[in-house]
Motif scaffolding. Structure first.
Motif, mmCIF file in Angstrom:
data_model
loop_
_atom_site.group_PDB
_atom_site.id
_atom_site.type_symbol
_atom_site.label_atom_id
_atom_site.label_comp_id
_atom_site.label_asym_id
_atom_site.label_seq_id
_atom_site.Cartn_x
_atom_site.Cartn_y
_atom_site.Cartn_z
ATOM 1 N N LEU A 84 -2.595 94.782 82.480
ATOM 2 C CA LEU A 84 -1.900 95.699 83.433
ATOM 3 C C LEU A 84 -2.565 96.934 83.657
ATOM 4 O O LEU A 84 -2.636 97.198 84.891
ATOM 5 N N ALA A 85 -3.367 97.427 82.835
ATOM 6 C CA ALA A 85 -3.794 98.761 82.758
ATOM 7 C C ALA A 85 -4.988 98.474 83.963
ATOM 8 O O ALA A 85 -5.301 99.184 84.749
ATOM 9 N N ASN A 86 -5.889 97.536 83.498
ATOM 10 C CA ASN A 86 -7.092 97.081 84.369
ATOM 11 C C ASN A 86 -6.810 96.736 85.893
ATOM 12 O O ASN A 86 -7.418 97.203 86.735
ATOM 13 N N LEU A 87 -5.620 95.957 86.027
ATOM 14 C CA LEU A 87 -5.179 95.747 87.372
ATOM 15 C C LEU A 87 -4.939 96.965 88.389
ATOM 16 O O LEU A 87 -5.033 97.185 89.349
ATOM 17 N N GLY A 88 -4.087 97.830 87.354
ATOM 18 C CA GLY A 88 -3.316 98.922 87.882
ATOM 19 C C GLY A 88 -4.661 100.005 88.192
ATOM 20 O O GLY A 88 -4.492 100.691 89.331
ATOM 21 N N ILE A 89 -5.760 100.300 87.412
ATOM 22 C CA ILE A 89 -6.744 101.440 87.880
ATOM 23 C C ILE A 89 -7.401 100.771 89.026
ATOM 24 O O ILE A 89 -7.869 101.494 89.872
ATOM 25 N N LEU A 90 -7.734 99.473 88.980
ATOM 26 C CA LEU A 90 -8.800 99.151 89.976
ATOM 27 C C LEU A 90 -7.940 99.094 91.254
ATOM 28 O O LEU A 90 -8.502 99.368 92.183
ATOM 29 N N SER A 91 -6.849 98.534 91.116
ATOM 30 C CA SER A 91 -6.270 98.557 92.548
ATOM 31 C C SER A 91 -5.659 99.755 93.028
ATOM 32 O O SER A 91 -5.422 100.152 94.045
ATOM 33 N N GLY A 92 -5.419 100.680 92.229
ATOM 34 C CA GLY A 92 -4.928 101.934 92.615
ATOM 35 C C GLY A 92 -5.933 102.972 92.907
ATOM 36 O O GLY A 92 -5.631 103.961 93.787
ATOM 37 N N LEU A 93 -7.128 102.906 92.400
ATOM 38 C CA LEU A 93 -8.219 103.855 92.658
ATOM 39 C C LEU A 93 -9.199 103.573 93.611
ATOM 40 O O LEU A 93 -9.661 104.362 94.221
ATOM 41 N N VAL A 94 -9.393 102.177 93.538
ATOM 42 C CA VAL A 94 -10.657 101.756 94.316
ATOM 43 C C VAL A 94 -10.057 101.314 95.747
ATOM 44 O O VAL A 94 -8.981 100.307 95.764
ATOM 45 N N GLU A 95 -10.912 101.670 96.856
ATOM 46 C CA GLU A 95 -10.367 101.260 98.048
ATOM 47 C C GLU A 95 -11.078 100.294 98.877
ATOM 48 O O GLU A 95 -12.093 99.539 98.188
ATOM 49 N N GLY A 96 -10.371 99.547 99.576
ATOM 50 C CA GLY A 96 -10.829 98.400 100.240
ATOM 51 C C GLY A 96 -12.409 98.414 100.848
ATOM 52 O O GLY A 96 -13.333 97.550 100.698
ATOM 53 N N ARG A 97 -12.577 99.858 101.173
ATOM 54 C CA ARG A 97 -14.177 99.814 101.838
ATOM 55 C C ARG A 97 -15.225 100.296 100.710
ATOM 56 O O ARG A 97 -16.381 100.323 100.984
ATOM 57 N N ASP A 98 -14.554 100.260 99.304
ATOM 58 C CA ASP A 98 -15.553 100.501 98.470
ATOM 59 C C ASP A 98 -16.304 99.473 97.989
ATOM 60 O O ASP A 98 -16.135 98.413 98.087
ATOM 61 N N LEU A 99 -17.351 99.932 97.117
ATOM 62 C CA LEU A 99 -18.421 98.988 96.565
ATOM 63 C C LEU A 99 -17.921 98.802 94.838
ATOM 64 O O LEU A 99 -18.100 99.941 94.377
#
Ligand code: PLP
Length: 393
Positions: A117-132
């Motif tokens: 859950l932590a990995n799902l949370g930080i990647l979806s919460g911090l990283v935006e759709g236009r990011d790489l």
């Protein structure tokens, strides 16, 4: 044909195909036997010594964890009953988060229900759709799933290949770039070249997210993980993720870093917002585990001694090079890995075959995981059992 009957046939066929390919997985019940060493009894009554657990320091059976969990029951409540932001937080959670932040010398720690859950949370919460997002090829499934959930452009770089990573960083991009890796890789047991990853992140102005699931408790002074091991300051990475289910011998997970990021994740990480807080007694046991883990230099030295014995006894067999308790013996085909696991089991050793998609196709293996709960005799026994197995195919 109704949907119920076609599903039945399709799934029946899919299961049969999995079994045929040596890929069928199933759980089995293992009953822990009393004592500190990882002995279990299976449903047929066989006693098995486990080399499969991530309980690297042997804390899962430590009486201090049991005592802390039991004492926390005095409040009369088992389940926290609600999400953290809706009344699920108890003093035990706060004390644990504070102790973890002190230990890692970071501003803040946010607790999660699990590392997944932590990995799902930080990647979806911090990283935006236009990011790489640039992920190591061997990154854990939870990081891949979090990357997908973020909607960002996802590229995998060859395992620990800094030149490949750099070519990906050099390409033009619209949003931010993020590098995602693991301090210790879960299946190979090798380390990420963190000083170089951190330097690349700085040079290309990229974030660096580090999964320390197999590093915390095992590497570095006080078990502080990869940064301590490499002698890097806390600022060398953007955020670190740790799980409490491995070397801590407990359950749950946490994200450690600057307060502005943990505060943001509290708003934006859906796997944080919409999960029920850990039971308070689990947090209490995790805090007891942290005390033991910080002071666990003796356990880490013992573990190192076990690894030395194992490697000396193997005499050049095809084990992956690893300085961690994770020792991988690649067997290639699924069938070969299953046969090897069965041979060990006949000798009373539990070490199930690890197959795709957990590892790449053609790299099915035994993942031998050492623990400070083992003793030198256990390693000798493992070495004898390994003689029953032919090398890779
Ligand atoms: C085990 C693991 C996780 C998931 O942690 P859980 O607490 O078990 O959900 C995440 N990342 C890596 C590298 C792992 O090995």
């Amino acid at each position: 044909m109704t949907i119920a009957s076609t599903l039945h046939c399709d799934w029946e066929a899919a299961l049969a195909a999995r079994a045929e390919a040596g890929l069928l997985r199933q759980t089995e019940v293992l009953q822990p036997l009393p004592g500190p060493r990882p002995f279990y009894r299976d449903s047929a009554g066989q006693t098995l010594l486990s080399f499969a657990s991530n309980d690297y320091l042997g804390l899962a059976r430590h009486p201090a964890l049991r005592a802390a969990a039991t004492a926390s029951f005095a409040s009369g409540e088992y389940g926290a009953g609600a999400a953290p932001l809706l009344g699920g937080v108890r003093a035990e959670h706060e004390a644990l988060a504070q102790a973890l932040a002190d230990w890692l010398e970071v501003e803040d720690v946010l607790l999660f229900g699990s590392g997944y859950l932590a990995n799902l949370g930080i990647l979806s919460g911090l990283v935006e759709g236009r990011d790489l997002l640039l992920l190591d090829r061997l990154a854990h499934a939870s990081l891949i799933d979090g990357a997908r959930l973020s909607g960002a452009r996802l590229q995998r770089f060859r395992h620990n290949d800094l030149a490949h990573l750099e070519t990906l960083l050099q390409k033009p991009r619209r949003g931010r770039a993020w590098i995602v890796s693991e301090g210790v890789f879960s299946m190979d047991g090798d380390l990420a070249p963190l000083p170089e990853l951190s330097a690349l992140a700085a040079r290309y102005d990229a974030g660096l997210l580090l999964d320390e699931a197999h590093a915390f408790g095992v590497l570095g002074a006080q078990g502080r993980g990869s940064l301590a091991y490499w002698g890097l300051p806390a600022g060398a990475v953007t955020l670190r993720v740790g799980t409490l289910g491995k070397a801590f011998g407990s359950y749950g997970a946490f994200v450690a870093g600057p307060r502005r990021l943990t505060r943001w994740l509290q708003q934006a990480a859906r796997s944080y917002l919409f999960h029920t807080a850990l039971p308070a007694n689990v947090a209490a046991a995790s805090r007891a585990a942290l005390d033991l883990l910080r002071e666990g230099e003796g356990l880490r030295q013992h573990l190192q001694g076990l690894r030395n014995t194992l490697q000396a006894g193997l005499q050049g067999r095809a084990f992956l090079p690893s300085q961690t308790p994770i020792q991988g013996l690649i067997l290639g085909s699924n069938a070969a890995a299953l046969r090897a696991a069965a041979a060990l089991r006949s000798a009373g050793i539990y070490c199930p075959a690890v197959r795709p998609p957990t590892v790449p196709v053609g790299q099915a293996r035994l993942r031998i995981s050492l623990s400070a709960a083992h003793n030198q005799d256990d390693i000798q026994r493992l070495l004898c059992a390994l003689q029953l197995i032919a090398g890779g195919e």
